[in-house]
Design an enzyme around this catalytic site. Structure first.
Site, PDB file in Angstrom:
ATOM      1  N   GLY A  11       1.508  20.230  11.053  1.00  0.00           N
ATOM      2  CA  GLY A  11       2.272  18.718  11.158  1.00  0.00           C
ATOM      3  C   GLY A  11       3.619  18.800  10.699  1.00  0.00           C
ATOM      4  N   ILE A  35      -6.473  21.815  11.845  1.00  0.00           N
ATOM      5  CA  ILE A  35      -7.412  21.699  12.864  1.00  0.00           C
ATOM      6  C   ILE A  35      -6.971  22.335  14.188  1.00  0.00           C
ATOM      7  CG2 ILE A  35      -9.116  20.004  11.879  1.00  0.00           C
ATOM      8  CD1 ILE A  35      -7.395  17.905  13.863  1.00  0.00           C
ATOM      9  N   TYR A 143      -2.962   1.981   8.280  1.00  0.00           N
ATOM     10  CA  TYR A 143      -2.225   3.014   7.595  1.00  0.00           C
ATOM     11  C   TYR A 143      -2.131   2.459   5.972  1.00  0.00           C
ATOM     12  CZ  TYR A 143       1.074   7.029   6.925  1.00  0.00           C
ATOM     13  OH  TYR A 143       1.963   7.755   6.378  1.00  0.00           O
ATOM     14  N   LYS A 147      -3.094   3.933   2.279  1.00  0.00           N
ATOM     15  CA  LYS A 147      -2.487   4.695   1.501  1.00  0.00           C
ATOM     16  C   LYS A 147      -2.418   3.844   0.250  1.00  0.00           C
ATOM     17  CE  LYS A 147      -0.771   8.135   3.999  1.00  0.00           C
ATOM     18  NZ  LYS A 147      -0.911   9.667   3.607  1.00  0.00           N
TER      19      LYS A 147
HETATM   20  N1  SER Z   1       6.382   7.638   8.977  1.00  0.00           N
HETATM   21  C1  SER Z   1       5.334   7.041   8.736  1.00  0.00           C
HETATM   22  C2  SER Z   1       4.867   6.276   9.741  1.00  0.00           C
HETATM   23  O1  SER Z   1       5.753   5.623  10.640  1.00  0.00           O
HETATM   24  C3  SER Z   1       5.309   6.125   7.468  1.00  0.00           C
HETATM   25  O2  SER Z   1       4.772   6.914   6.373  1.00  0.00           O
HETATM   26  O3  SER Z   1       3.577   5.817   9.991  1.00  0.00           O
END
Ligand code: SER
Length: 321
Positions: A11, A35, A143, A147
């Site tokens: 990544g 993966i 997201y 987090k």
């Molecule tokens: N760069 C990430 C995003 O834009 C933020 O943690 O999802």
């Protein structure tokens, strides 16, 4: 001697962190996994294996077999993609993290964990300028929710099981080696590629959407510095704010124009605009500076110079291949 497992080595962060950790700890001591296959330098520069972090049984076998002492868990579904498949993203982001925390709890040799958090933990009710370490946190994206929950779990495992978990709330990361995928801050990488390839860019955020951004070398340095800090100096066991730069798309455009005068930009905001509108514009990282000496080397000017130069080299190589 440390034996380090990297999850997500193909990544955006993993492809650069793997190289840095191999330099520091020796290639044979850094086990890169993903993966999917990674770039050739990751796959031949040291041990590389395909590994799915969701497969908890294979994960624990891997950790025991290779006598792993530290794990960097970098795999996640980013903000834009997570909005498209919320339940799947929640499942992947949370369960992968719990697998890592549980492995650390079960295997005594595992002494340290790194897990990335994000500025996405903040939300529309957070102060957006110079966002403090401790503040209101009401994220409105899947997201961001994952987090924030992850941060709480890090602190829980530290307090309850004495697991040395360390974390950073990364801003948007700008790099040329491996592109991010599905994030809201991805525009800040795409804009450089488009400038070199096409001389124009259609930005999915408005021109004055300021967001915290950081050049990858500074992010890698911060990560290593945090992981090498004395445990006694760390007062935060959820995740540390790191700031870097606060930049608008129009400012990157203006900086690129200094190198490519004909570069033009248009703005067609999409669903990611409403994500960006809930995130901070700039970050207060004074606690990170105090606890583990967080500092940065690059500004918009120096970063732009390197981005354009490296992308040109990379694209020329691709043409030659
Ligand atoms: N760069 C990430 C995003 O834009 C933020 O943690 O999802």
């Amino acid at each position: 001697m440390e034996r380090i497992l990297i999850i997500g080595a193909a990544g955006q962060i993993g492809s650069e962190l793997t190289i840095e950790l191999r330099k520091r700890y020796g290639s044979d001591h850094v086990f890169a996994t993903d993966i999917k296959e990674a770039s050739p330098d990751i796959m031949i520069g040291g041990p590389f294996e395909l590994l799915d972090v969701m497969d908890d049984k294979r994960l624990i076998h891997f950790v025991i077999r290779h006598k792993i002492t530290q794990i960097y868990h970098l795999a996640a579904v980013l903000s834009g993609n997570a909005e498209k498949l919320p339940i799947q993203a929640w499942h992947i982001n949370m369960n992968s993290m719990m697998n890592i925390l549980e492995v650390a709890k079960m295997v005594d040799e595992v002494k340290k964990i790194f897990w990335p958090s994000s500025i996405a933990v903040f939300g529309p009710t957070t102060p957006r300028i110079n966002t403090p370490q401790l503040t209101v946190m009401e994220p409105t994206t899947v997201y961001g929710i994952s987090k924030l929950a992850g941060e709480r779990w890090c602190e829980y495992y530290y307090n309850k099981y004495d697991i040395d978990v360390r974390s950073i709330r990364y801003p948007g990361l700008i790099s040329y080696k491996t592109e991010a995928g599905g994030g809201t801050t991805d525009y800040a990488v795409e804009i450089y590629y488009s400038a070199v390839k096409n001389g124009s860019y259609d930005c999915f955020l408005t021109q004055d959407t300021a967001l915290p951004l950081l050049f990858m070398p500074d992010a890698i340095k911060a990560t290593v510095d945090l992981m090498e800090a004395e445990p006694s100096s760390l007062s935060v066991r959820s995740a540390y704010n790191i700031g870097g730069l606060s930049i608008k798309p129009s400012e990157i455009h203006a900086e690129i124009v200094k190198h490519i005068p004909e570069f033009s930009i248009s703005y067609t905001p999409d669903f990611r605009q409403s994500i960006a509108d809930t995130w901070p514009q700039s970050i207060d990282d004074s606690i990170s500076a105090r606890d583990w000496g967080c500092s940065y080397q690059y500004n918009l000017e120096s970063m732009t110079e390197i981005m354009l130069e490296e992308i040109r080299k990379k694209l020329n190589l691709e043409i030659l291949r």
